[in-house]
Design a protein around this motif. Structure first.
Motif, short mmCIF file in Angstrom:
data_model
loop_
_atom_site.label_atom_id
_atom_site.label_comp_id
_atom_site.label_asym_id
_atom_site.label_seq_id
_atom_site.Cartn_x
_atom_site.Cartn_y
_atom_site.Cartn_z
N PRO A 130 -1.64 8.51 4.69
CA PRO A 130 -2.92 8.01 4.20
C PRO A 130 -3.83 7.58 5.34
N TRP A 131 -5.13 7.70 5.10
CA TRP A 131 -6.12 7.25 6.06
C TRP A 131 -6.94 6.16 5.40
N ASN A 132 -6.90 4.96 5.98
CA ASN A 132 -7.67 3.84 5.45
C ASN A 132 -7.36 3.61 3.96
N ARG A 133 -6.06 3.72 3.61
CA ARG A 133 -5.55 3.50 2.26
C ARG A 133 -6.00 4.56 1.26
N VAL A 134 -6.49 5.67 1.74
CA VAL A 134 -6.86 6.79 0.86
C VAL A 134 -5.88 7.93 1.12
N TRP A 135 -5.28 8.45 0.04
CA TRP A 135 -4.28 9.51 0.14
C TRP A 135 -4.95 10.85 -0.12
N ASP A 194 0.80 -1.23 0.00
CA ASP A 194 0.00 0.00 0.00
C ASP A 194 0.83 1.28 0.00
N ILE A 195 2.07 1.22 -0.49
CA ILE A 195 2.88 2.43 -0.66
C ILE A 195 3.34 2.49 -2.12
N PRO A 196 2.95 3.50 -2.88
CA PRO A 196 3.47 3.64 -4.23
C PRO A 196 4.99 3.82 -4.23
N PHE A 197 5.64 3.28 -5.23
CA PHE A 197 7.10 3.38 -5.32
C PHE A 197 7.57 4.83 -5.29
N THR A 198 6.88 5.70 -6.04
CA THR A 198 7.28 7.10 -6.10
C THR A 198 7.31 7.73 -4.71
N ILE A 199 6.34 7.39 -3.88
CA ILE A 199 6.26 7.97 -2.54
C ILE A 199 7.34 7.37 -1.64
N ALA A 200 7.57 6.06 -1.74
CA ALA A 200 8.63 5.43 -0.94
C ALA A 200 10.00 6.00 -1.31
N ARG A 201 10.24 6.16 -2.60
CA ARG A 201 11.52 6.73 -3.06
C ARG A 201 11.70 8.15 -2.56
N HIS A 202 10.62 8.93 -2.57
CA HIS A 202 10.69 10.32 -2.09
C HIS A 202 11.11 10.36 -0.62
N GLN A 203 10.59 9.44 0.18
CA GLN A 203 10.96 9.41 1.60
C GLN A 203 12.45 9.06 1.75
N ALA A 204 12.92 8.10 0.93
CA ALA A 204 14.32 7.69 1.02
C ALA A 204 15.26 8.83 0.63
#
Length: 208
Positions: A191-196, A96-106
């Motif tokens: 996200p709340w309940n998988r809604v961004w 439930d984490i898009p790659f773009t968002i995970a990469r941004h955090q990294a």
């Protein structure tokens, strides 16, 4: 889901050594994040492990070698755990984490320290500004009158449910977005309940 095999693994960096952070996404949508001292060898191991489960790595990112990589990995995993759900495969795997968002955090780990933290270990996800997205659904206005739900596809191919609420563009939440509209959005990375929750930064050309 790929788990480390029983064969000998690439050695992890010593606690004070340099190493690389990495983020992977498999074709089932699962994200894996971690660290390694030998990026090339570890990448080959990831590909082989994925193949054992009939999976393919579809997106990958890695950092330059940097010091205190153990500490950075711990921070990255803490941030990702606040946005997604860990899988049974282990602490480094998330749904439930898009790659773009995970990469941004990294990439922006140095901005994740919580402002009121006194121990230096507390983190918060970093919101994203000006991300490209494509609308892939008609609006869903069956929920709250404060926002309109859409499904969006991000540049990495991940699809998300999003609640758009932005009085600057739609005072009554009546967005005129359609499937295939290309827009720019800001994303609240909690996200709340998988809604961004997102905000429209740039409407499609046909509406400007």
């Amino acid at each position: 889901m790929p788990r480390p095999s029983h064969r000998r693994r690439t050695a992890a960096p010593a606690r004070d050594a340099h190493g690389h952070l990495y983020v992977l996404q498999f074709d089932n949508g699962v994200i894996k994040a971690g660290m390694t001292a030998d990026l090339a060898t570890r990448s080959n191991e990831h590909a082989k492990d994925a193949g054992r489960f009939d999976l393919t790595i579809v997106n990958r990112w890695s950092s330059e070698a940097q010091p205190r990589v153990h500490q950075l990995e711990r921070r990255l995993l803490a941030v990702l755990s606040m946005m997604g759900t860990r899988t049974p495969a282990g602490r480094e795997y998330f749904r439930d984490i898009p790659f773009t968002i995970a990469r941004h955090q990294a990439i922006n780990l140095h901005h994740t320290s919580r402002a009121q933290c006194c121990c230096g270990n507390c983190v918060d996800p970093i919101d994203i500004r000006r991300m490209q997205a494509t609308v892939i659904s008609d609006p869903d206005i069956s929920g709250s009158h404060d926002f309109t739900e859409y499904k969006l596809e991000l540049g990495c191919g991940s699809r998300i449910r999003t609640a758009i609420s932005d009085p600057d563009f739609a005072p009554d939440s009546a967005y005129a977005l359609r499937p295939d509209d290309d827009i720019e959005i800001d994303i609240d990375c909690r996200p709340w309940n998988r809604v961004w929750t997102t905000y429209v930064a740039q409407l499609p050309t046909r509406l400007t």
